[in-house]
Design an enzyme around this catalytic site. Structure first.
Site, mmCIF file in Angstrom:
data_model
loop_
_atom_site.group_PDB
_atom_site.id
_atom_site.type_symbol
_atom_site.label_atom_id
_atom_site.label_comp_id
_atom_site.label_asym_id
_atom_site.label_seq_id
_atom_site.Cartn_x
_atom_site.Cartn_y
_atom_site.Cartn_z
ATOM 1 N N SER A 7 0.800 -1.224 0.000
ATOM 2 C CA SER A 7 0.000 0.000 0.000
ATOM 3 C C SER A 7 0.835 1.277 0.000
ATOM 4 O O SER A 7 0.364 2.336 -0.404
ATOM 5 C CB SER A 7 -0.943 0.015 1.208
ATOM 6 O OG SER A 7 -0.216 -0.108 2.414
ATOM 7 N N ASP A 294 -3.369 8.215 7.760
ATOM 8 C CA ASP A 294 -4.312 7.305 8.406
ATOM 9 C C ASP A 294 -3.543 6.410 9.362
ATOM 10 O O ASP A 294 -2.407 6.708 9.720
ATOM 11 C CB ASP A 294 -5.127 6.518 7.359
ATOM 12 C CG ASP A 294 -4.274 5.588 6.495
ATOM 13 O OD1 ASP A 294 -3.094 5.360 6.832
ATOM 14 O OD2 ASP A 294 -4.786 5.091 5.474
ATOM 15 N N HIS A 297 -0.382 4.924 7.113
ATOM 16 C CA HIS A 297 0.325 5.542 5.998
ATOM 17 C C HIS A 297 0.621 7.017 6.220
ATOM 18 O O HIS A 297 -0.226 7.740 6.734
ATOM 19 C CB HIS A 297 -0.505 5.380 4.713
ATOM 20 C CG HIS A 297 -0.928 3.975 4.458
ATOM 21 N ND1 HIS A 297 -2.202 3.508 4.769
ATOM 22 C CD2 HIS A 297 -0.241 2.924 3.946
ATOM 23 C CE1 HIS A 297 -2.277 2.225 4.439
ATOM 24 N NE2 HIS A 297 -1.107 1.850 3.948
#
Length: 346
Positions: A7, A294, A297
Site C-alpha cells: 500500500s 491514516d 500511511h
C-alpha cells in the site's frame, strides 16, 4: 521505472480487484483530497513516493497497471497493491509478489513485441526496479503469533528475504540491473500498532525488532548480489529511520503531530478507519501538519520529504547510491558466461 510493493506504493491497483474496502481499498473520500482532489486508490491524501520519484525522473505520475486504459510501457509500470505480501498465504486477496512478478513478465513480452528483443533488453538494463515489500507479512506474523523466540523470528525473516531474493534474481535474469530497495517502515511505531498493542504511546518492540531484522538481512543480500552478479547495482533507502524520526520529532521537520493520524477515530485516530461511510471518523484541517494520514500511511507532505531523501539524499539514508545516482548510472550491456553460470547456480 518498474514499481513493486504494497500500500505504500499502490497507485490504485486495488480499485480493479474484486475485494471489499475492508480487504484493502482507498477509493473513497477523503483519500486523495490534497493533490488529486478525488480518491485515486492511493492510501494517502495525495501523492506517494513512486509519484515523486517519477516526477524527479521526468516521468508521468503512475496509473495502476490493472487500469484497462492504454499504457505507455516505455516509461515502466506500477504493480504495487495494498495488502500485498511476499508470502502468498498471508493475503490471498491482493496482488502478492509472485503475481506482481508475473505482470512484469507480461510487460517484458509486450515490450519485446513493440520494440524488438535488442531495444527491450536495453530498456530493461536502464530501468530502475523499486520495491517496498515485507511489511504486511510481518504485521500478519505479529497478529497471529505470540511468545515467539528470536530464532523463530529470524527464521520467518529468512523465508521472506529468500522470496524477495528469488524475485530479484528473476528480474535480473530478464535483464534488470538497477534495484532500489526501500526498507520496511517502523511497524511498531505507526498509529495502528500503538492503538492495538500499546496504549501508553511507546512503540511496539516486537514489530520493531522484526522490521530491523528484515532491513538488516535485505541490505546484506543486496550487497552480496552486487558482488556476485555482473552489472547488478542497488540502493538501500532507510525508510524505517527516516519515518520514525519524523514520528518521534515532528517539529524538527515542520510537522505538529507525529503520533495521531490526520484521518480516523479512537486512540491515535487509528481504531476507526478513515472515510468509511459506515463508521465515524475525524479529519484534520491540514494534513501537512501530520506525519501520518491514516492508521498506517504517511501524509503526502511526509512522503514528499522521504522521496527527496531517496532521490538525492546522503549515505546515512540511502546507500551506496541515491536514486538520482542510480538513475544516471550507465550499465554495461554485456553478460559474461561467468554471470550466466552464477545465475544458474543461484
Amino acid at each position: 521505472m518498474f514499481v513493486f510493493g504494497d500500500s505504500v506504493f499502490d497507485p490504485g491497483n486495488n480499485n480493479f480487484l474484486n475485494i471489499s474496502v475492508t480487504q484493502g481499498k482507498a477509493n473513497f473520500p477523503p483519500y486523495g483530497e490534497t493533490f488529486f482532489h478525488y480518491p485515486t486508490g492511493r492510501f494517502c491524501d495525495g501523492r506517494i513516493i513512486p509519484d515523486f520519484t517519477a516526477s524527479f525522473a521526468g516521468l508521468p505520475l503512475w496509473r495502476p497497471y490493472l487500469d484497462p486504459a492504454n499504457h505507455n510501457l516505455l516509461v515502466g509500470a506500477n504493480f504495487a497493491s495494498g495488502g500485498a505480501c511476499v508470502l502468498v498465504e498471508n493475503n490471498p486477496y491482493t496482488l502478492n509478489l509472485p503475481i506482481q512478478l508475473g505482470f512484469f513478465k507480461e510487460v517484458v513480452n509486450l515490450l519485446t513485441q513493440q520494440l524488438g528483443e535488442s531495444d527491450t533488453k536495453q530498456l530493461l538494463r536502464e530501468a530502475i526496479y523499486i520495491s517496498s515489500l515485507g511489511g504486511v507479512d510481518y504485521m500478519t506474523f505479529a497478529s497471529s503469533s505470540s511468545n515467539v523466540t528470536e530464532s523463530e523470528m529470524q527464521e520467518y525473516v529468512n523465508i521472506v528475504i529468500g522470496n524477495i531474493t528469488n524475485a530479484t534474481m528473476e528480474i535480473y535474469k530478464l535483464g534488470g540491473r538497477k534495484f532500489a530497495f526501500q526498507s520496511v517502515g517502523p511497524l511498531g511505531c505507526v498509529p495502528k500498532t500503538k492503538a492495538e498493542f500499546n496504549s501508553t504511546g511507546e512503540c511496539v518492540e516486537f514489530l520493531q525488532i522484526l522490521a530491523t531484522m528484515h532491513n538488516n538481512a535485505l541490505a546484506k543480500v543486496a550487497e552480496e548480489l552486487e558482488i556476485r552478479l555482473s552489472g547488478f547495482k542497488y540502493l538501500m533507502f532507510d525508510f524505517f529511520t527516516s519515518l520514525m524520526d519524523r514520528a518521534n520529532n515532528p517539529e524538527k521537520y515542520g510537522f505538529k503531530v507525529g503520533d495521531n493520524a490526520c484521518c480516523g477515530g479512537g486512540a491515535y485516530h487509528a481504531q476507526t478507519a478513515c472515510g468509511w461511510l459506515t463508521e465515524e471518523y475525524e479529519l484534520c484541517s491540514d494534513p501537512s501538519k501530520f506525519v501520518f494520514w491514516d492508521a498506517l500511511h504517511p501524509t503526502e507532505y511526509c512522503y514528499s520529504q522521504l522521496a527527496q531523501l531517496l532521490w538525492n539524499g546522503t549515505g546515512n539514508v540511502t546507500w551506496p547510491l541515491n536514486m538520482k545516482q542510480l538513475y544516471d548510472l550507465d550499465i554495461d550491456a554485456e553478460i559474461s558466461s561467468q554471470d550466466i553460470d552464477l545465475i544458474s547456480d543461484a
